[in-house]
Design a protein around this motif. Structure first.
Motif, PDB file in Angstrom:
ATOM      1  N   GLU A  10      -9.953   1.877   5.774  1.00 46.93           N
ATOM      2  CA  GLU A  10     -11.252   2.463   6.349  1.00 46.93           C
ATOM      3  C   GLU A  10     -12.393   1.900   5.407  1.00 46.93           C
ATOM      4  OE1 GLU A  10     -13.508   6.634   6.919  1.00 46.93           O
ATOM      5  OE2 GLU A  10     -11.669   6.694   6.205  1.00 46.93           O
ATOM      6  N   GLY A  11     -13.309   1.295   5.974  1.00 41.72           N
ATOM      7  CA  GLY A  11     -14.572   0.745   5.429  1.00 41.72           C
ATOM      8  C   GLY A  11     -14.540  -0.610   4.923  1.00 41.72           C
ATOM      9  N   CYS A  12     -13.173  -1.175   4.787  1.00 42.09           N
ATOM     10  CA  CYS A  12     -13.010  -2.728   4.169  1.00 42.09           C
ATOM     11  C   CYS A  12     -11.697  -3.131   4.413  1.00 42.09           C
ATOM     12  CB  CYS A  12     -13.269  -2.502   2.604  1.00 42.09           C
ATOM     13  SG  CYS A  12     -13.107  -4.216   2.061  1.00 42.09           S
ATOM     14  N   ASP A  13     -11.640  -4.395   5.012  1.00 44.58           N
ATOM     15  CA  ASP A  13     -10.355  -4.909   5.191  1.00 44.58           C
ATOM     16  C   ASP A  13      -9.855  -5.588   3.720  1.00 44.58           C
ATOM     17  OD1 ASP A  13      -9.892  -4.472   7.747  1.00 44.58           O
ATOM     18  OD2 ASP A  13     -10.384  -6.327   8.415  1.00 44.58           O
ATOM     19  N   LEU A  14      -8.748  -5.328   3.209  1.00 47.05           N
ATOM     20  CA  LEU A  14      -8.108  -6.135   1.916  1.00 47.05           C
ATOM     21  C   LEU A  14      -7.508  -7.294   2.148  1.00 47.05           C
ATOM     22  CD1 LEU A  14      -6.571  -2.770  -0.122  1.00 47.05           C
ATOM     23  CD2 LEU A  14      -9.095  -3.882  -0.225  1.00 47.05           C
ATOM     24  N   VAL A  15      -7.927  -8.184   1.426  1.00 46.60           N
ATOM     25  CA  VAL A  15      -7.450  -9.637   1.789  1.00 46.60           C
ATOM     26  C   VAL A  15      -6.460  -9.979   0.466  1.00 46.60           C
ATOM     27  CG1 VAL A  15      -7.803 -12.131   2.158  1.00 46.60           C
ATOM     28  CG2 VAL A  15      -9.358 -10.099   3.138  1.00 46.60           C
ATOM     29  N   GLY A  16      -5.472 -10.451   0.708  1.00 42.78           N
ATOM     30  CA  GLY A  16      -4.526 -10.835  -0.482  1.00 42.78           C
ATOM     31  C   GLY A  16      -3.466 -11.938  -0.111  1.00 42.78           C
ATOM     32  N   GLU A  17      -2.766 -12.143  -1.014  1.00 42.71           N
ATOM     33  CA  GLU A  17      -1.622 -13.249  -0.938  1.00 42.71           C
ATOM     34  C   GLU A  17      -0.244 -12.632  -1.389  1.00 42.71           C
ATOM     35  OE1 GLU A  17      -2.526 -17.358  -2.337  1.00 42.71           O
ATOM     36  OE2 GLU A  17      -4.193 -16.384  -2.983  1.00 42.71           O
ATOM     37  N   ARG A  18       0.871 -13.150  -0.590  1.00 45.80           N
ATOM     38  CA  ARG A  18       2.283 -12.670  -1.095  1.00 45.80           C
ATOM     39  C   ARG A  18       3.235 -13.906  -1.267  1.00 45.80           C
ATOM     40  NH1 ARG A  18       7.147 -11.370   1.225  1.00 45.80           N
ATOM     41  NH2 ARG A  18       8.029  -9.327   0.701  1.00 45.80           N
ATOM     42  N   TRP A  19       3.797 -13.779  -2.451  1.00 44.89           N
ATOM     43  CA  TRP A  19       4.634 -14.966  -2.823  1.00 44.89           C
ATOM     44  C   TRP A  19       6.104 -14.227  -2.699  1.00 44.89           C
ATOM     45  CZ3 TRP A  19      -0.053 -14.284  -4.653  1.00 44.89           C
ATOM     46  CH2 TRP A  19      -0.694 -15.545  -5.043  1.00 44.89           C
ATOM     47  N   PRO A  20       6.848 -14.879  -1.666  1.00 44.45           N
ATOM     48  CA  PRO A  20       8.213 -14.261  -1.259  1.00 44.45           C
ATOM     49  C   PRO A  20       9.183 -14.447  -2.495  1.00 44.45           C
ATOM     50  CG  PRO A  20       7.534 -15.723   0.422  1.00 44.45           C
ATOM     51  CD  PRO A  20       6.583 -15.698  -0.486  1.00 44.45           C
ATOM     52  N   GLY A  21       9.923 -13.486  -2.670  1.00 44.43           N
ATOM     53  CA  GLY A  21      10.994 -13.738  -3.705  1.00 44.43           C
ATOM     54  C   GLY A  21      12.145 -12.542  -3.564  1.00 44.43           C
ATOM     55  N   GLY A  22      12.652 -12.233  -4.972  1.00 46.20           N
ATOM     56  CA  GLY A  22      13.774 -11.267  -4.667  1.00 46.20           C
ATOM     57  C   GLY A  22      12.685 -10.086  -5.214  1.00 46.20           C
ATOM     58  N   ALA A  23      13.840  -9.028  -5.833  1.00 42.82           N
ATOM     59  CA  ALA A  23      13.051  -7.821  -6.238  1.00 42.82           C
ATOM     60  C   ALA A  23      13.206  -7.864  -7.646  1.00 42.82           C
ATOM     61  CB  ALA A  23      14.222  -6.610  -5.875  1.00 42.82           C
ATOM     62  N   PRO A  24      12.255  -7.188  -8.298  1.00 45.85           N
ATOM     63  CA  PRO A  24      11.329  -6.323  -7.995  1.00 45.85           C
ATOM     64  C   PRO A  24       9.949  -7.072  -7.303  1.00 45.85           C
ATOM     65  CG  PRO A  24      10.999  -6.538 -10.212  1.00 45.85           C
ATOM     66  CD  PRO A  24      12.224  -7.441  -9.739  1.00 45.85           C
ATOM     67  N   LEU A  25       9.299  -6.085  -6.985  1.00 48.71           N
ATOM     68  CA  LEU A  25       7.681  -6.306  -6.431  1.00 48.71           C
ATOM     69  C   LEU A  25       7.046  -6.375  -7.729  1.00 48.71           C
ATOM     70  CD1 LEU A  25       5.792  -6.979  -4.197  1.00 48.71           C
ATOM     71  CD2 LEU A  25       5.432  -4.384  -4.079  1.00 48.71           C
ATOM     72  N   VAL A  26       6.048  -7.391  -7.824  1.00 47.37           N
ATOM     73  CA  VAL A  26       5.304  -7.467  -8.953  1.00 47.37           C
ATOM     74  C   VAL A  26       3.864  -7.381  -8.325  1.00 47.37           C
ATOM     75  CG1 VAL A  26       4.248  -8.647 -10.928  1.00 47.37           C
ATOM     76  CG2 VAL A  26       6.688  -8.673 -10.536  1.00 47.37           C
ATOM     77  N   VAL A  27       2.880  -6.498  -8.540  1.00 45.75           N
ATOM     78  CA  VAL A  27       1.489  -6.592  -7.942  1.00 45.75           C
ATOM     79  C   VAL A  27       0.557  -6.818  -9.296  1.00 45.75           C
ATOM     80  CG1 VAL A  27      -0.250  -5.192  -6.954  1.00 45.75           C
ATOM     81  CG2 VAL A  27       2.464  -4.800  -6.474  1.00 45.75           C
ATOM     82  N   LEU A  28      -0.138  -8.073  -8.894  1.00 45.53           N
ATOM     83  CA  LEU A  28      -1.001  -8.368  -9.970  1.00 45.53           C
ATOM     84  C   LEU A  28      -2.554  -8.087  -9.765  1.00 45.53           C
ATOM     85  CD1 LEU A  28       0.324 -12.163 -10.239  1.00 45.53           C
ATOM     86  CD2 LEU A  28       0.808 -10.136 -11.711  1.00 45.53           C
ATOM     87  N   LEU A  29      -3.156  -7.272 -10.501  1.00 45.97           N
ATOM     88  CA  LEU A  29      -4.572  -6.727 -10.319  1.00 45.97           C
ATOM     89  C   LEU A  29      -5.365  -7.400 -11.121  1.00 45.97           C
ATOM     90  CD1 LEU A  29      -3.104  -3.284 -10.527  1.00 45.97           C
ATOM     91  CD2 LEU A  29      -3.663  -4.320  -8.721  1.00 45.97           C
ATOM     92  N   HIS A  30      -6.400  -8.035 -10.674  1.00 45.16           N
ATOM     93  CA  HIS A  30      -7.637  -8.722 -11.314  1.00 45.16           C
ATOM     94  C   HIS A  30      -8.395  -7.911 -11.888  1.00 45.16           C
ATOM     95  CE1 HIS A  30     -10.793  -8.091  -8.442  1.00 45.16           C
ATOM     96  NE2 HIS A  30      -9.841  -8.285  -7.457  1.00 45.16           N
ATOM     97  N   GLU A  31      -9.193  -8.721 -13.059  1.00 41.07           N
ATOM     98  CA  GLU A  31     -10.115  -8.068 -13.702  1.00 41.07           C
ATOM     99  C   GLU A  31     -11.507  -7.788 -12.823  1.00 41.07           C
ATOM    100  OE1 GLU A  31      -9.290 -11.493 -13.494  1.00 41.07           O
ATOM    101  OE2 GLU A  31      -9.463 -12.079 -15.582  1.00 41.07           O
ATOM    102  N   GLY A  32     -12.368  -7.241 -13.557  1.00 43.02           N
ATOM    103  CA  GLY A  32     -13.575  -6.955 -12.772  1.00 43.02           C
ATOM    104  C   GLY A  32     -14.736  -8.073 -12.649  1.00 43.02           C
ATOM    105  N   VAL A  33     -14.354  -9.260 -13.117  1.00 42.34           N
ATOM    106  CA  VAL A  33     -15.317 -10.519 -12.686  1.00 42.34           C
ATOM    107  C   VAL A  33     -14.654 -11.497 -12.045  1.00 42.34           C
ATOM    108  CG1 VAL A  33     -16.590  -9.864 -14.977  1.00 42.34           C
ATOM    109  CG2 VAL A  33     -14.562 -11.140 -15.029  1.00 42.34           C
ATOM    110  N   SER A  34     -13.531 -11.251 -11.303  1.00 38.58           N
ATOM    111  CA  SER A  34     -12.987 -12.355 -10.833  1.00 38.58           C
ATOM    112  C   SER A  34     -12.212 -11.825  -9.440  1.00 38.58           C
ATOM    113  CB  SER A  34     -11.654 -12.889 -11.715  1.00 38.58           C
ATOM    114  OG  SER A  34     -10.906 -13.953 -11.318  1.00 38.58           O
ATOM    115  N   ASP A  35     -11.283 -12.478  -8.964  1.00 40.83           N
ATOM    116  CA  ASP A  35     -10.693 -12.356  -7.706  1.00 40.83           C
ATOM    117  C   ASP A  35      -8.944 -12.523  -7.849  1.00 40.83           C
ATOM    118  OD1 ASP A  35     -10.388 -14.782  -6.887  1.00 40.83           O
ATOM    119  OD2 ASP A  35     -12.492 -14.330  -5.987  1.00 40.83           O
ATOM    120  N   ARG A  36      -8.327 -12.348  -6.774  1.00 41.05           N
ATOM    121  CA  ARG A  36      -6.858 -12.778  -6.703  1.00 41.05           C
ATOM    122  C   ARG A  36      -6.702 -14.258  -7.080  1.00 41.05           C
ATOM    123  NH1 ARG A  36      -8.017 -13.527  -1.320  1.00 41.05           N
ATOM    124  NH2 ARG A  36      -6.837 -15.273  -0.400  1.00 41.05           N
TER     125      ARG A  36
END
Length: 110
Positions: A10-36
């Motif tokens: 709601e209010g915005c589409d989130l755009v991202g990238e996924r690098w497939p691999g095995g478990a576990p899942l790692v979510v990388l969160l960018h700093e406030g002056v950059s992006d993915r």
């Protein structure tokens, strides 16, 4: 090789990238002056041993400024839902690290 995705929120589409691999899942969160994009080299080194996701928070990169109220924590949880993840590693730089801590469930120390 990463796969681009768009997650409608709601209010915005989130755009991202996924690098497939095995478990576990790692979510990388960018700093406030950059992006993915700042995570691409790290993600490439982690995958394919683990599955990696990085996305642009609202107002950064390809994700527009939100037109509706939101919380960054709810957006991280939506990313986890998209991945059908029951467990994941959250890693962040600067403000992304704070978001990782805000999102992580509380633990009890003994």
């Amino acid at each position: 090789m990463s796969e681009r995705f768009v997650l409608a929120r709601e209010g915005c589409d989130l755009v991202g990238e996924r690098w497939p691999g095995g478990a576990p899942l790692v979510v990388l969160l960018h700093e406030g002056v950059s992006d993915r994009r700042g995570w691409r080299q790290v993600a490439g080194l982690l995958a394919p041993q683990v599955t990696v996701v990085a996305y642009d928070r609202r107002g950064y990169g390809e994700s527009r400024v939100s037109t509706a109220p939101f919380t960054d924590v709810d957006d991280v949880l939506a990313i986890l839902d998209r991945e059908r993840a029951t467990r994941a590693w959250l890693a962040g730089a600067s403000a992304g690290g704070g978001l990782a801590l805000d999102t992580a469930p509380p633990t009890r120390c003994r």
